[in-house]
Design a protein around this motif. Structure first.
Motif, PDB file in Angstrom:
ATOM      1  N   ARG A 272       0.655  -1.196   0.086  1.00 25.86           N
ATOM      2  CA  ARG A 272       0.018  -0.072   0.090  1.00 25.86           C
ATOM      3  C   ARG A 272       0.949   1.254   0.134  1.00 25.86           C
ATOM      4  O   ARG A 272       0.735   2.125  -0.717  1.00 25.86           O
ATOM      5  CB  ARG A 272      -0.894   0.033   1.281  1.00 25.86           C
ATOM      6  CG  ARG A 272      -2.032  -0.945   0.994  1.00 25.86           C
ATOM      7  CD  ARG A 272      -2.830  -0.948   2.546  1.00 25.86           C
ATOM      8  NE  ARG A 272      -3.942  -1.971   2.344  1.00 25.86           N
ATOM      9  CZ  ARG A 272      -5.163  -1.611   1.933  1.00 25.86           C
ATOM     10  NH1 ARG A 272      -5.418  -0.592   1.555  1.00 25.86           N
ATOM     11  NH2 ARG A 272      -6.067  -2.675   2.123  1.00 25.86           N
ATOM     12  N   PHE A 273       1.946   1.259   0.796  1.00 22.21           N
ATOM     13  CA  PHE A 273       2.911   2.605   0.693  1.00 22.21           C
ATOM     14  C   PHE A 273       3.509   2.544  -0.427  1.00 22.21           C
ATOM     15  O   PHE A 273       3.979   3.747  -1.095  1.00 22.21           O
ATOM     16  CB  PHE A 273       3.821   2.266   2.083  1.00 22.21           C
ATOM     17  CG  PHE A 273       3.254   2.628   3.424  1.00 22.21           C
ATOM     18  CD1 PHE A 273       3.098   3.915   3.739  1.00 22.21           C
ATOM     19  CD2 PHE A 273       2.909   1.756   4.237  1.00 22.21           C
ATOM     20  CE1 PHE A 273       2.517   4.272   4.823  1.00 22.21           C
ATOM     21  CE2 PHE A 273       2.463   1.885   5.425  1.00 22.21           C
ATOM     22  CZ  PHE A 273       2.255   3.403   5.802  1.00 22.21           C
ATOM     23  N   LEU A 274       3.877   1.559  -1.351  1.00 20.27           N
ATOM     24  CA  LEU A 274       4.513   1.573  -2.503  1.00 20.27           C
ATOM     25  C   LEU A 274       3.776   2.184  -3.470  1.00 20.27           C
ATOM     26  O   LEU A 274       4.197   3.028  -4.435  1.00 20.27           O
ATOM     27  CB  LEU A 274       5.163   0.445  -2.738  1.00 20.27           C
ATOM     28  CG  LEU A 274       6.289  -0.334  -2.079  1.00 20.27           C
ATOM     29  CD1 LEU A 274       6.387  -1.787  -2.578  1.00 20.27           C
ATOM     30  CD2 LEU A 274       7.417   0.678  -1.783  1.00 20.27           C
ATOM     31  N   VAL A 275       2.521   1.863  -3.501  1.00 21.72           N
ATOM     32  CA  VAL A 275       1.731   2.622  -4.658  1.00 21.72           C
ATOM     33  C   VAL A 275       0.757   3.702  -4.012  1.00 21.72           C
ATOM     34  O   VAL A 275      -0.151   4.117  -4.933  1.00 21.72           O
ATOM     35  CB  VAL A 275       0.899   1.488  -5.290  1.00 21.72           C
ATOM     36  CG1 VAL A 275       1.384  -0.005  -5.631  1.00 21.72           C
ATOM     37  CG2 VAL A 275      -0.138   0.887  -3.978  1.00 21.72           C
TER      38      VAL A 275
ATOM     39  N   ARG B  45      -1.043   1.055 -10.348  1.00 25.31           N
ATOM     40  CA  ARG B  45       0.436   1.486 -10.879  1.00 25.31           C
ATOM     41  C   ARG B  45       0.462   1.762 -12.330  1.00 25.31           C
ATOM     42  O   ARG B  45       0.895   2.991 -12.768  1.00 25.31           O
ATOM     43  CB  ARG B  45       1.496   0.607 -10.374  1.00 25.31           C
ATOM     44  CG  ARG B  45       2.909   1.144 -10.733  1.00 25.31           C
ATOM     45  CD  ARG B  45       4.042   0.171 -10.222  1.00 25.31           C
ATOM     46  NE  ARG B  45       5.422   0.879 -10.415  1.00 25.31           N
ATOM     47  CZ  ARG B  45       6.245   0.369 -11.503  1.00 25.31           C
ATOM     48  NH1 ARG B  45       5.330  -0.127 -12.324  1.00 25.31           N
ATOM     49  NH2 ARG B  45       7.171   0.969 -11.910  1.00 25.31           N
ATOM     50  N   ARG B  46       0.065   0.707 -13.113  1.00 24.13           N
ATOM     51  CA  ARG B  46       0.005   1.027 -14.560  1.00 24.13           C
ATOM     52  C   ARG B  46      -0.715   2.244 -14.802  1.00 24.13           C
ATOM     53  O   ARG B  46      -0.621   2.835 -15.672  1.00 24.13           O
ATOM     54  CB  ARG B  46      -0.399  -0.237 -15.069  1.00 24.13           C
ATOM     55  CG  ARG B  46       0.549  -1.284 -15.010  1.00 24.13           C
ATOM     56  CD  ARG B  46       0.029  -2.670 -15.824  1.00 24.13           C
ATOM     57  NE  ARG B  46       0.939  -3.771 -15.787  1.00 24.13           N
ATOM     58  CZ  ARG B  46       0.654  -5.035 -16.307  1.00 24.13           C
ATOM     59  NH1 ARG B  46      -0.587  -5.120 -16.593  1.00 24.13           N
ATOM     60  NH2 ARG B  46       1.688  -5.983 -16.154  1.00 24.13           N
ATOM     61  N   GLN B  47      -1.984   2.404 -14.237  1.00 23.72           N
ATOM     62  CA  GLN B  47      -3.099   3.350 -14.412  1.00 23.72           C
ATOM     63  C   GLN B  47      -2.347   4.657 -14.284  1.00 23.72           C
ATOM     64  O   GLN B  47      -2.484   5.731 -15.048  1.00 23.72           O
ATOM     65  CB  GLN B  47      -4.394   3.044 -13.836  1.00 23.72           C
ATOM     66  CG  GLN B  47      -5.433   4.065 -14.246  1.00 23.72           C
ATOM     67  CD  GLN B  47      -5.811   4.074 -15.599  1.00 23.72           C
ATOM     68  OE1 GLN B  47      -5.479   3.000 -16.419  1.00 23.72           O
ATOM     69  NE2 GLN B  47      -6.050   5.380 -16.241  1.00 23.72           N
ATOM     70  N   GLY B  48      -1.761   4.666 -12.865  1.00 31.48           N
ATOM     71  CA  GLY B  48      -1.140   5.918 -12.725  1.00 31.48           C
ATOM     72  C   GLY B  48       0.071   6.498 -13.434  1.00 31.48           C
ATOM     73  O   GLY B  48      -0.029   7.576 -13.825  1.00 31.48           O
TER      74      GLY B  48
END
Length: 291
Positions: free
Chosen positions: A208-211, A275-278
């Motif tokens: 959660r913190f990574l993304v 992550r990909r969407q971001g």
């Protein structure tokens, strides 16, 4: 020199009339000439008409010509863009500090305090006394029940605080981790079960913190079912059960392990998609800016 009554030349009623009538009832030709040019009588050029139209200091008048031209002291922004009073920030900070002591956060604090109490009760008398295990189960049950209520209260009554966001997940993992470690250390639960459950919880928290820069992974229904199943299974292991209840708790724990792994994989999938969407959104925004 034309005689003008005192009340018309300098009295309050005359000044109000001159500002409101815009060239109305003045008996002086000089006054009429000045009003025709758009100026009000007075040595400084800031007479009643100007004060009536704009108010003190150039601000719109509110019916009080003698009001001071200072910024309001109620902490609100004024029409001319003046900054709020410092006192408003102090009051807002005090309110925010006081809001930490709400019912939701108090339940979270209680759950944190129950962790050492649970450990002491669980390990009392070598950890195999049924009476002490029953008290330990009571502490664990209270902690799990408060976990169900504090989040609901915080969302329903708008009691969400920064302290609650940090302390609530810590309290959840602390009580569950303490119970699993105590059970494994006593030989009641295999260490690999404890490893899977705690590894999943810590891994998802780190994920959660990574993304978080791309968004927040929402809690799923499977995750809530996992938490409930884990609580029931661990609670059954805390009690000194025998016979068919001891067999039943093994199956409940097996279901909890399956849900733990399945929901963990689902969170990993959500994190990859997020992550990909971001990254795609950032790239599109950058291209639009350059264009």
């Amino acid at each position: 020199m034309t005689g003008v009554p005192a009340s018309a030349a300098g009295g309050p009623s005359a000044r109000r009339a001159a500002g409101a009538a815009a060239g109305g009832l003045s008996a002086s030709g000089r006054t009429l000439a000045r009003e025709a040019r758009g100026t009000a009588p007075g040595a400084s050029g800031d007479g009643p008409a100007r004060r009536a139209a704009h108010g003190p200091g150039g601000a719109p008048a509110h019916g009080d010509e003698t009001a001071p031209a200072t910024a309001p002291q109620d902490g609100l922004d004024t029409e001319d863009g003046t900054r709020p009073a410092r006192g408003a920030k102090v009051v807002a900070a005090a309110v925010n500090q006081a809001s930490v002591w709400n019912i939701a956060n108090l339940l979270t604090m209680l759950r944190l305090l129950l962790v050492p109490a649970f450990v002491m009760l669980m390990l009392a008398d070598s950890g195999y006394d049924p009476a002490w295990r029953s008290f330990a189960w009571a502490a664990f049950a209270i902690a799990m029940i408060t976990d169900l209520f504090d989040g609901h209260l915080a969302r329903t009554y708008d009691l969400v605080t920064d302290f609650g966001k940090i302390a609530d997940p810590i309290a959840d993992k602390a009580i569950m981790g303490a119970a699993l470690i105590c059970l494994s250390s006593l030989g009641d639960l295999p260490w690999w079960v404890t490893g899977i459950i705690l590894g999943r919880e810590l891994g998802i928290t780190l994920l959660r913190f990574l993304v978080i820069r791309y968004g927040v992974i929402p809690a799923s229904r499977g995750g809530k079912l996992k938490t409930l199943t884990q609580g029931i299974a661990v609670g059954m292991y805390v009690l000194a059960l025998t016979g068919w209840l001891a067999t039943l708790r093994w199956w409940v724990m097996a279901a909890a392990v399956v849900l733990t792994v399945a929901t963990g994989l689902d969170y990993v999938k959500q994190a990859i998609v997020l992550r990909r969407q971001g990254i795609a959104d950032r790239k599109a925004a950058l291209e639009e800016t350059e264009a």
